[in-house]
Scaffold this motif. Structure first.
Motif, PDB file in Angstrom:
ATOM      1  N   ARG A  81      -6.647   4.632  -9.898  1.00  0.00           N
ATOM      2  CA  ARG A  81      -6.991   4.613  -8.478  1.00  0.00           C
ATOM      3  C   ARG A  81      -8.397   5.111  -8.264  1.00  0.00           C
ATOM      4  NH1 ARG A  81      -7.394   9.712  -6.506  1.00  0.00           N
ATOM      5  NH2 ARG A  81      -6.008  11.375  -7.238  1.00  0.00           N
ATOM      6  N   VAL A 123       0.878  -1.170   0.000  1.00  0.00           N
ATOM      7  CA  VAL A 123       0.000   0.000   0.000  1.00  0.00           C
ATOM      8  C   VAL A 123       0.913   1.217   0.000  1.00  0.00           C
ATOM      9  CG1 VAL A 123      -1.767   1.281   1.226  1.00  0.00           C
ATOM     10  CG2 VAL A 123      -1.825  -1.228   1.228  1.00  0.00           C
ATOM     11  N   ASP A 175      -6.739   6.598  -1.472  1.00  0.00           N
ATOM     12  CA  ASP A 175      -6.345   5.451  -2.275  1.00  0.00           C
ATOM     13  C   ASP A 175      -5.346   5.906  -3.348  1.00  0.00           C
ATOM     14  OD1 ASP A 175      -6.630   2.697  -3.322  1.00  0.00           O
ATOM     15  OD2 ASP A 175      -7.449   3.730  -5.055  1.00  0.00           O
TER      16      ASP A 175
END
Length: 330
Positions: free
Chosen positions: A203, A126, A208
């Motif tokens: 995205r 991430v 995010d």
């Protein structure tokens, strides 16, 4: 009349060599950017490692012809979190059986899992928003010149950097790093820019930042407003025509509304994972070379015969780094 005039000019040149040397070259003698690239010595070209090439094979076209797109992944230290994910996705053959899902005119082509239900491989990173911008080191050094022309007012930073003194509409300066276009603020931070053919990570809404499973490439006017808002991870170095020529999607944002409109993806692999005979080979013109400095200056100041008035400037996306295929010598 024309023959007599040319003969007279030639005779004058023979009788007054010193004066001829002081004059600017005749228009026919002024090299175009393409001429400069073609004349670049072998030492000015840098081989792209097979491990840095992403090979996407689409389903054959209506005539049965193969469609291969080759993407060069960006070098460290830029976007490495997303690129690490892309390597894992390719190793897992995750994209096999996915598709081209979006073609928006003058904007992007996007691919991935249209259902958004395909499980992702374990262990994907991430990546935080802060990775859109990368710290750089300004340590001096100047790009070479031929002693007569300081192309593009270069003020280089090592290792690898070649900053220009030219302003950019979206940043204080623009630069090249190891063959890639970048923008920056004070010479100590930089970010990749959305030029034609650049590949980015789709995205959802922030925070995010995307995993790398959804990718897109620019097929229109450079959408520089996306810089520092979406991760860029590479550029198409071959086969862009297989993407830019696709029918435009009729849904919102250019998404295909019907499944049969989507172009299937047969496979996506890192080139080094392919059999040696199938590995594509490319090289780029070093952005730290004298040849590139001359080429960049020629792009900004077209002096070759077709042009009437040199622009005196060039947007960074109008100075694409030359990349060429290398014949297999095996």
């Amino acid at each position: 009349m024309t023959h007599r005039l040319l003969t007279a000019v030639a005779a004058l040149a023979l009788t007054a060599p010193s004066a001829a040397q002081d004059k600017p070259p005749a228009p026919a003698e002024i090299p175009s950017p393409g001429d400069i690239v073609a004349a670049a010595p072998a030492g000015d070209w840098v081989a792209i490692a097979a491990s840095d090439l992403l090979v996407m094979d689409l389903a054959p076209d209506a005539a049965g012809r193969p469609r291969r797109v080759v993407i060069q992944l960006m070098p460290a230290p830029f976007s490495q979190g997303w690129i690490g994910n892309i390597r894992k996705l390719a190793a897992a053959h995750w994209w096999d059986g996915t598709s081209i899902n979006r073609v928006q005119d003058n904007y992007v082509v996007q691919w991935g899992d249209a259902t958004e239900k395909k499980p992702l491989p374990a262990g994907l990173a991430v990546v935080p928003e802060g990775e859109y911008v990368t710290a750089t080191k300004a340590e001096g050094g100047v790009i070479p010149s031929d002693g007569k022309l300081p192309p593009m007012h270069w003020s280089g930073y090592s290792p690898g950097w070649a900053w220009t003194d030219h302003a950019d509409a979206y940043a204080k300066k623009y630069s090249y790093f190891r063959g890639w276009p970048f923008a920056g603020d004070d010479g100590r931070s930089g970010w990749p820019v959305h030029c034609y053919g650049m590949v980015g990570v789709g995205r959802n809404m922030p925070p995010d930042t995307g995993s790398g499973a959804e990718l897109y490439t620019v097929i229109g006017h450079a959408p520089r407003h996306l810089d520092r808002n979406i991760a860029l991870v590479g550029r198409v170095v071959s086969g862009i025509e297989h993407l830019s020529s696709l029918p435009r999607g009729t849904g919102g944002l250019g998404f295909y509304e019907n499944e049969n409109e989507r172009v299937p993806i047969a496979s996506i692999r890192i080139a080094s994972d392919l059999p040696p005979a199938e590995q594509p080979k490319f090289e780029y013109l070093s952005t730290e070379s004298r040849s590139f400095a001359k080429y960049a200056d020629a792009r900004a100041n077209r002096r070759d015969p077709f042009f009437i008035k040199p622009a005196g400037e060039a947007d960074i996306c109008n100075i694409p780094v030359p990349v060429r295929a290398v014949a297999d010598s095996r």
